[in-house]
Design a protein around this motif. Structure first.
Motif, mmCIF file in Angstrom:
data_model
loop_
_atom_site.group_PDB
_atom_site.id
_atom_site.type_symbol
_atom_site.label_atom_id
_atom_site.label_comp_id
_atom_site.label_asym_id
_atom_site.label_seq_id
_atom_site.Cartn_x
_atom_site.Cartn_y
_atom_site.Cartn_z
ATOM 1 N N ARG A 1 -11.962 -17.683 -13.062
ATOM 2 C CA ARG A 1 -13.371 -17.968 -12.739
ATOM 3 C C ARG A 1 -14.158 -18.046 -14.034
ATOM 4 N N LEU A 2 -14.690 -19.215 -14.359
ATOM 5 C CA LEU A 2 -15.453 -19.362 -15.602
ATOM 6 C C LEU A 2 -16.740 -18.538 -15.543
ATOM 7 N N GLU A 3 -17.009 -17.851 -16.660
ATOM 8 C CA GLU A 3 -18.202 -17.015 -16.716
ATOM 9 C C GLU A 3 -19.149 -17.473 -17.818
ATOM 10 N N GLU A 4 -18.599 -17.836 -18.949
ATOM 11 C CA GLU A 4 -19.413 -18.100 -20.145
ATOM 12 C C GLU A 4 -18.787 -19.221 -20.970
ATOM 13 N N ALA B 1 -20.980 -30.234 -8.617
ATOM 14 C CA ALA B 1 -21.602 -29.418 -9.666
ATOM 15 C C ALA B 1 -22.809 -30.153 -10.238
ATOM 16 N N ALA B 2 -22.724 -31.478 -10.331
ATOM 17 C CA ALA B 2 -23.808 -32.280 -10.908
ATOM 18 C C ALA B 2 -24.829 -32.691 -9.868
ATOM 19 N N HIS B 3 -24.383 -32.897 -8.632
ATOM 20 C CA HIS B 3 -25.318 -33.423 -7.625
ATOM 21 C C HIS B 3 -24.945 -32.964 -6.217
ATOM 22 N N PRO B 4 -25.125 -31.656 -5.926
ATOM 23 C CA PRO B 4 -24.877 -31.212 -4.550
ATOM 24 C C PRO B 4 -25.923 -31.842 -3.627
ATOM 25 N N MET B 5 -25.450 -32.477 -2.549
ATOM 26 C CA MET B 5 -26.389 -33.208 -1.680
ATOM 27 C C MET B 5 -26.086 -32.915 -0.217
ATOM 28 N N GLU C 1 -33.473 -22.563 -12.578
ATOM 29 C CA GLU C 1 -33.623 -24.023 -12.538
ATOM 30 C C GLU C 1 -32.399 -24.711 -11.929
ATOM 31 N N ALA C 2 -31.241 -24.059 -12.039
ATOM 32 C CA ALA C 2 -30.002 -24.681 -11.546
ATOM 33 C C ALA C 2 -29.748 -24.392 -10.071
ATOM 34 N N ALA C 3 -30.537 -23.489 -9.488
ATOM 35 C CA ALA C 3 -30.236 -23.061 -8.109
ATOM 36 C C ALA C 3 -30.437 -24.191 -7.111
ATOM 37 N N ALA C 4 -29.433 -24.378 -6.234
ATOM 38 C CA ALA C 4 -29.569 -25.380 -5.170
ATOM 39 C C ALA C 4 -30.588 -24.880 -4.144
ATOM 40 N N GLN C 5 -31.357 -25.827 -3.614
ATOM 41 C CA GLN C 5 -32.404 -25.484 -2.642
ATOM 42 C C GLN C 5 -31.872 -25.645 -1.227
ATOM 43 N N PRO C 6 -32.172 -24.695 -0.322
ATOM 44 C CA PRO C 6 -31.754 -24.917 1.070
ATOM 45 C C PRO C 6 -32.579 -26.038 1.695
ATOM 46 N N SER D 1 -25.493 -23.615 -14.103
ATOM 47 C CA SER D 1 -26.348 -22.455 -14.328
ATOM 48 C C SER D 1 -26.438 -22.123 -15.821
ATOM 49 N N LEU D 2 -25.322 -22.271 -16.532
ATOM 50 C CA LEU D 2 -25.354 -22.016 -17.981
ATOM 51 C C LEU D 2 -26.198 -23.068 -18.697
ATOM 52 N N LEU D 3 -26.158 -24.309 -18.190
ATOM 53 C CA LEU D 3 -26.886 -25.393 -18.868
ATOM 54 C C LEU D 3 -28.393 -25.335 -18.619
#
Ligand SMILES: Cc1cc2nc3c(=O)[nH]c(=O)nc-3n(C[C@H](O)[C@H](O)[C@H](O)COP(=O)(O)OP(=O)(O)OC[C@H]3O[C@@H](n4cnc5c(N)ncnc54)[C@H](O)[C@@H]3O)c2cc1C
Length: 400
Positions: free
Chosen positions: A134-137, A316-320, A181-186, A174-176
């Motif tokens: 699991r990537l962390e950093e 990861a780039a465009h959850p839709m 700002e990276a959180a997906a909106q419901p 999330s790191l970027l």
């Protein structure tokens, strides 16, 4: 020719996007390592089906031909269907009030309805996946022009470019951007439920499939229903056919309801629809649950590729929201574009810094446009009077 180091790509996430990238790099003889958070034993657990349409010609370029030839027989929802000719290379939208057909959605070429679990299993063949990572950093070494991925299991790996194919809740996004700002909106104001089951009765299973052999939808002022065949283990035993049923309506979840009460509400909503959608919902077996599901999205913005050392692809780039059946098709386009970029870098035709940045800017632009369109489509599926203006009615399944 641009003088630069030999690429070694670190792919994070062995969902379909990560696996397509791995195959494309493998075909181009570009070294890579693929890391997946899940353990090998749980890897094929999450399941749903997807229509791949405009992405098919790109998949043909990414997968080895013999693996591509096995997609319909081994990874489609029903290997006996013709996925090239209407109506089975598409879907049908019904008016749930009158029972009339509103639109026949057909693809210009193949439309293969695939099982995520089966496709993932098939295309994981010949690819080495490092499970339990699991990537962390991520850290960057400016002198060497590399990036190092650090995992929660205490290990790390260094490469020339890291591609985050780590899905809708991407840690790399999330790191970027930072977690907020990276959180997906419901997708607010809509209640979604889905269920996967067999009717255990041949006549019921066949009747539900009269709406369409693959998948169909019904529009109604009070409820939207989506009925899809998910698995046909034996065409002669309809009682065992597996269905995926998804319904939604405008409103909010009631967290106080028990699973049995949620099912009662769903069945009550189903009584509003014309056949066979009404029965598709009424006949869900008593011991099956129809749980609430989360649907979220994130409107992509371009990111800093840290001199070509990090980027994103797929969800990861465009959850839709899955309301226009486009997410995987765009993920395939990303995988193809990423591999083409790496090929040009390896050949010394382009510089890593600018080409990986340009790759990401195109993904963000294309992804954000589709996310906005799919989100609009989601609300319009529930706006009965306005549905004729929806992206589905205007653009069908096309890319735009
Ligand atoms: C119900 C539903 C119906 C859909 N229908 C369609 C359709 O008809 N047509 C269409 O085109 N699309 C459809 N989609 C969208 C499609 O399923 C997705 O776009 C596609 O599966 C995205 O794949 P992915 O590999 O990018 O992400 P995922 O499948 O989420 O894979 C991400 C992988 O990364 C791993 N991971 C996560 N975090 C980390 C980490 N930190 N480190 C390492 N690994 C990590 C995860 O375990 C996972 O294996 C639908 C989606 C849903 C939910």
């Amino acid at each position: 020719m641009t003088e630069q180091q030999e690429p070694h790509v670190l792919i994070i996430g062995a969902g379909l996007t990560g696996l397509f990238i791995a195959h494309g790099l493998q075909r181009a003889n570009i070294p890579y390592t693929l890391f997946e958070a899940e353990e090998a034993g749980t890897y094929r657990s999450r399941e749903w089906t997807m229509g791949v349409h405009w992405g098919v010609p790109l998949i043909e370029k990414l997968l080895p031909p013999d693996l591509m030839a096995r997609v319909i027989p081994e990874a489609s929802v029903d290997k006996t269907l013709d996925y090239v000719t209407p109506p089975t290379n598409g879907s049908r939208i019904y008016d749930g009030v009158t029972g009339d057909v509103l639109k026949e959605l057909v693809s210009e070429g193949k439309l293969i309805r695939v099982s995520r679990r089966k496709l993932r299993g098939l295309i994981a063949e010949r690819i080495e996946v490092k499970f339990g990572h699991r990537l962390e950093e991520i850290t960057y070494d400016d002198d060497k022009g590399t990036a190092t991925a650090r995992f929660t299991n205490g290990t790390s790996s260094t490469g020339t470019t890291i591609v985050g194919a780590d899905g809708p809740r991407s840690q790399i996004r999330s790191l970027l951007f930072g977690p907020a700002e990276a959180a997906a909106q419901p997708l607010t104001g809509i209640v979604h439920l889905s269920s996967t089951f067999s009717y255990r009765d041949a006549e019921k299973a066949k009747f539900v499939r009269t709406a369409h052999p693959v998948w169909s939808m019904a529009i109604h002022p009070e409820v939207f229903a989506y009925v899809c065949i998910q698995d046909v283990p034996n065409p002669d035993k309809p009682e065992d056919w597996v269905y995926f049923v998804f319904i939604c309506w405008m409103g909010e979840r009631d967290p106080s309801l028990s699973p049995e009460d949620v099912m009662k509400v769903a069945k009550e909503k189903g009584t509003k629809l014309q056949e066979p959608f009404r029965s598709a919902i009424q006949w869900i077996p008593e011991d099956v649950t129809f749980p609430y599901v989360d649907v979220s999205y994130w409107v992509a913005k371009s990111w800093d590729s840290h001199k070509g050392r990090v980027t994103l692809a797929g969800d990861a780039a465009h959850p839709m929201p899955p309301y226009r059946g486009q997410g995987l098709n765009h993920a395939v386009q990303d995988a193809y574009n990423f591999v083409e970029t790496m090929k040009k870098i390896k050949a010394g035709e382009v510089a890593k810094e600018s080409s990986v940045q340009e790759y990401g800017e195109e993904v963000a632009k294309r992804g954000s446009e589709e996310t906005m369109m799919s989100t609009k489509n989601a609300y319009m599926m529930l706006a009965y009077e306005d549905f004729k203006e929806s992206p589905y009615m205007k653009h069908g399944l096309s890319k735009r």
